[in-house]
Design a protein around this motif. Structure first.
Motif, PDB file in Angstrom:
ATOM      1  N   ALA A 170       1.506  13.459  -8.524  1.00  0.00           N
ATOM      2  CA  ALA A 170       0.740  12.940  -7.391  1.00  0.00           C
ATOM      3  C   ALA A 170      -0.285  11.882  -7.807  1.00  0.00           C
ATOM      4  O   ALA A 170      -0.350  10.811  -7.221  1.00  0.00           O
ATOM      5  N   ARG A 171      -1.045  12.186  -8.846  1.00  0.00           N
ATOM      6  CA  ARG A 171      -2.122  11.272  -9.205  1.00  0.00           C
ATOM      7  C   ARG A 171      -1.656   9.991  -9.871  1.00  0.00           C
ATOM      8  O   ARG A 171      -2.386   9.014  -9.945  1.00  0.00           O
TER       9      ARG A 171
ATOM     10  N   GLY B 220      -1.036   6.411  -7.269  1.00  0.00           N
ATOM     11  CA  GLY B 220      -2.049   5.403  -7.002  1.00  0.00           C
ATOM     12  C   GLY B 220      -2.208   4.456  -8.174  1.00  0.00           C
ATOM     13  O   GLY B 220      -2.288   3.236  -8.022  1.00  0.00           O
TER      14      GLY B 220
ATOM     15  N   GLU C 292       1.206   8.868  -1.342  1.00  0.00           N
ATOM     16  CA  GLU C 292       0.129   9.797  -1.700  1.00  0.00           C
ATOM     17  C   GLU C 292       0.040  10.939  -0.703  1.00  0.00           C
ATOM     18  O   GLU C 292      -0.137  12.092  -1.075  1.00  0.00           O
TER      19      GLU C 292
ATOM     20  N   ARG D  92       1.749   2.939  -0.691  1.00  0.00           N
ATOM     21  CA  ARG D  92       1.081   3.838  -1.624  1.00  0.00           C
ATOM     22  C   ARG D  92       0.426   5.004  -0.876  1.00  0.00           C
ATOM     23  O   ARG D  92       0.548   6.159  -1.266  1.00  0.00           O
TER      24      ARG D  92
END
Lengths: 477, 206
Positions: free
Chosen positions: A190-191, A194, A228, A224
């Motif tokens: 997930a992180r 970005g 996210e 994005r």
């Protein structure tokens, strides 16, 4: 849509990265690099993963190349060089497994445009054997829920039965005996999204060719944000609960119940809806009436979500719908929803007029506002194409009769128009436009495959009426 | 006064139990050997007979945890279908056991556990040997290799300790990045092992 040959032609080449003009930039990026967590899942997926990744990269490359068509040769080449590099970065992106799958799902929606075997391969990707082994899964569930899956659930199948974007899905049973599905996300993915998109945008900086740059950037940032959002299962759970409340028993449309006590940002537990995938459904040779019935439900579901829920169901690919034996339609995935802010909502409000009347001047008025098209004669072509595309999109609604979604010529007209717009760089629009196009194509493709004949206007009128809009100026009732 | 082996073992156990509690309550840095001695009801000097430093206590706790993890996860490791998964089982089980000590591991990693550490202490040797034996057994089973080269084992140890170091400082939510790192490292390592064992096989037939 591009053909396979075009996709292959557009594949990022394998020249040494040092030879590319952006070597310096690459170095700079490396130097400024965030803490990179190596999550090379693509490799473990073997050939399949690589194929998916390549197709995705190539597709994006092909798509974006169209934006620079009118630039002069030197600038265009420069832009392409950067895009090649960007595509390579994309190829190495950890979460691409998910993104690639999305592209695959999108392509799989166009059975007549890409060769059959290609579609079949991509179709299988929806449910491809996933790469997280059971022991890793077990650690992830335990880490998230604070208990091992064999204790947190009455049963938990160790083999995943479906791959979700950025994760995988397992069948399980709650302690009370309720059958559920548990979606588990790959650790750490997930992180990185970005950060990866930020890198991609850095690569694109030299490609700032024209006034459309800002728009391109916005569209990418929108992408994005969506990715996210898709990785936040708690958010998805909230959306599911909201969507579920919009449907009543008589609708024959069902959204699975969420089990919040077994749900975190990385684990989503929801009710299991057993039914057939569209292929399985069509393989049974269902009669026209049954196909129409499911098609009506698909249309109603999307209108209900739009007019009562103020959201667009973007993920309209076949894997997200289940055709249940009792005739109900199950909607499975709510990771990718576009919530309409006041501005968009107002535009949709205005769009109801052309959608209802079918008058060209009504369409033009709304499209000019939506895509910022001026009255300048240089915009004639753009105006014409945009109008034709809007006409194709909305005609099932205002045609005044039962619409035949199985009409191949009509279906091709839409895809050709869309490709022509992309080629002519008429992609400047609101950031949510690509998502909306995806939603519309996804739905039309499903209805096309169902060869459905539906009176869309009746459903639309019922659903729009519930929005409480004043439509007296353009409707009879 | 002669202290029996039994009393010795008991004192040692008390020190470890007390230390574990104090580290958890006050943190590694804030806990002194004096605190531990007082809480264990022994003289400071006596404590040093058992453990010369605080790090030695942590090392002993880690060693015990590691041994328990191996014993408890053996069955699941044997049941795993791939070598990657089998090795993951052992490492993941060790992390679970080491979890209460996670943030104190840095102290060990920089010194005794480091792959370049010379003259390892008994505890390190035990921890290392036991872990590597379990791993070697899995490799032998899955790759039907007769012997694993010391280089291959040293390489594994470097990856393993590196993962522990990453984990000790992992600030990602619920240390999820560590799992990705371990998974990826093991895949890379096993792929390399397979390649090496394939390359060596023809020679062994000569």
């Amino acid at each position: 849509m591009p053909t396979v040959a075009q996709l292959i032609a557009a594949l990022p080449d394998h020249e040494d990265i040092a030879a590319s003009p952006s070597a310096a930039l690459t170095k700079r990026l490396d130097a400024a690099s965030f803490r990179r967590v190596p999550i090379g899942r693509l490799h473990r997926m073997g050939l399949l993963g690589t194929l998916q990744a390549k197709v995705a990269a190539a597709y994006l490359f092909y798509w974006v190349r169209g934006w620079f068509r009118n630039a002069d040769e030197k600038e265009r080449l420069r832009a392409e060089a950067h895009w090649r590099t960007a595509a390579r970065v994309l190829d190495s992106m950890n979460y691409l497994r998910g993104a690639a799958m999305k592209v695959g799902q999108m392509l799989a929606n166009f059975p007549d445009i890409v060769p059959t075997q290609f579609v079949e391969t991509l179709e299988q990707l929806h449910f491809a054997a996933p790469p997280m082994h059971w022991s890793l899964m077990r650690e992830m569930v335990s880490n998230e829920l604070g208990d091992d899956p064999e204790h947190a659930f009455a049963t938990f199948e160790t083999r995943a039965f479906a791959a979700a974007s950025l994760g995988q899905v397992h069948r399980a049973t709650l302690k009370g005996g309720v059958p559920v599905v548990v979606k588990v996300q790959y650790p750490g993915i997930a992180r990185t999204i970005g950060e990866d998109v930020r890198n991609l945008l850095l690569f694109m900086l030299p490609a700032r060719l024209n006034a459309d740059w800002e728009n391109t950037r916005e569209q990418f940032e929108d992408l994005r944000d969506r990715l996210e959002h898709e990785t936040d299962y708690e958010r998805e759970a909230t959306t599911l609960q909201k969507a579920r409340s919009l449907f009543r028993e008589g609708d024959g449309i069902v959204v699975p119940r969420v089990y919040p006590e077994r749900t975190t940002r990385r684990v989503l537990t929801m009710e299991r809806l057993d039914g057939a995938h569209i292929d399985q459904f069509l393989a049974t040779n269902p009669p026209q009436e049954l196909r129409d019935e499911f098609a009506r439900k698909i249309i109603r579901a999307s209108y209900r979500l739009l007019y009562a829920g103020r959201v667009l169901y973007v993920d309209c690919h076949p894997g997200n719908f289940t055709f249940m034996e009792d005739g109900r339609l199950g909607i499975l995935d709510f990771g990718c929803m576009v919530e309409l802010d006041d501005k968009l909502w107002d535009l949709f409000r205005k769009m109801d007029r052309p959608m209802t009347t079918g008058r060209r001047e009504d369409r033009i008025a709304v499209m000019k506002e939506w895509s910022w098209i001026g009255d300048d004669p240089t915009e004639d072509e753009r105006r014409r194409l945009t109008d034709e595309f809007a006409d194709w999109q909305w005609s099932p609604r205002y045609c005044g009769h039962v619409f035949d979604f199985g009409d191949e010529a009509d279906f091709r007209r839409g895809t050709n128009l869309f490709m022509e717009m992309a080629r002519k760089r008429f992609s400047r629009a609101r950031p949510s436009t690509p998502m909306m196009a995806r939603q519309h194509f996804g739905m039309r493709a499903m209805l096309y495959r169902l060869k459905a004949k539906v009176d869309v206007a009746t459903i639309a009128d019922e659903e729009v009426r519930n929005a409480g809009w004043d439509r007296r100026a353009y409707t009879q009732t | 006064m002669r202290v029996s082996a039994e009393t010795k073992a008991e004192t040692r156990r008390t020190i470890l139990t007390v230390a574990r509690r104090l580290f958890a309550e006050h943190g590694f840095d804030a806990t002194t050997t004096r605190h531990i001695a007082v809480a264990a009801g022994i003289a400071n000097g006596t404590l040093f007979n058992y453990f010369p430093t605080k790090e030695a206590i942590i090392l002993c706790l880690a060693s015990e945890a590691s041994a328990e993890a191996i014993a408890e996860s053996r069955g699941r490791a044997d049941a795993a279908t791939t070598l990657e998964e089998a090795m993951f089982v052992i490492v993941a089980a060790t992390l679970r056991k080491l979890k209460p000590l996670r943030t104190y591991l840095t102290a060990l990693l920089e010194t005794v556990l480091s792959p370049i550490a010379v003259a390892p202490q008994d505890e390190v040797a035990a921890l290392r040997t036991e872990h590597l034996e379990a791993i070697s057994a899995l490799i032998a089973k899955h790759l039907s290799a007769s012997a694993i080269s010391p280089v291959a084992l040293q390489l594994y140890w470097a990856l393993y300790v590196g993962s522990l170091a990453f984990w000790a400082g992992d600030e990602s939510p619920k240390q999820e990045d560590t799992f990705a790192l371990i998974d990826d490292s093991l895949n890379m390592y096993v792929a390399w092992l397979r390649q090496t064992s394939r390359a060596e096989r023809p020679q062994s037939h000569l």
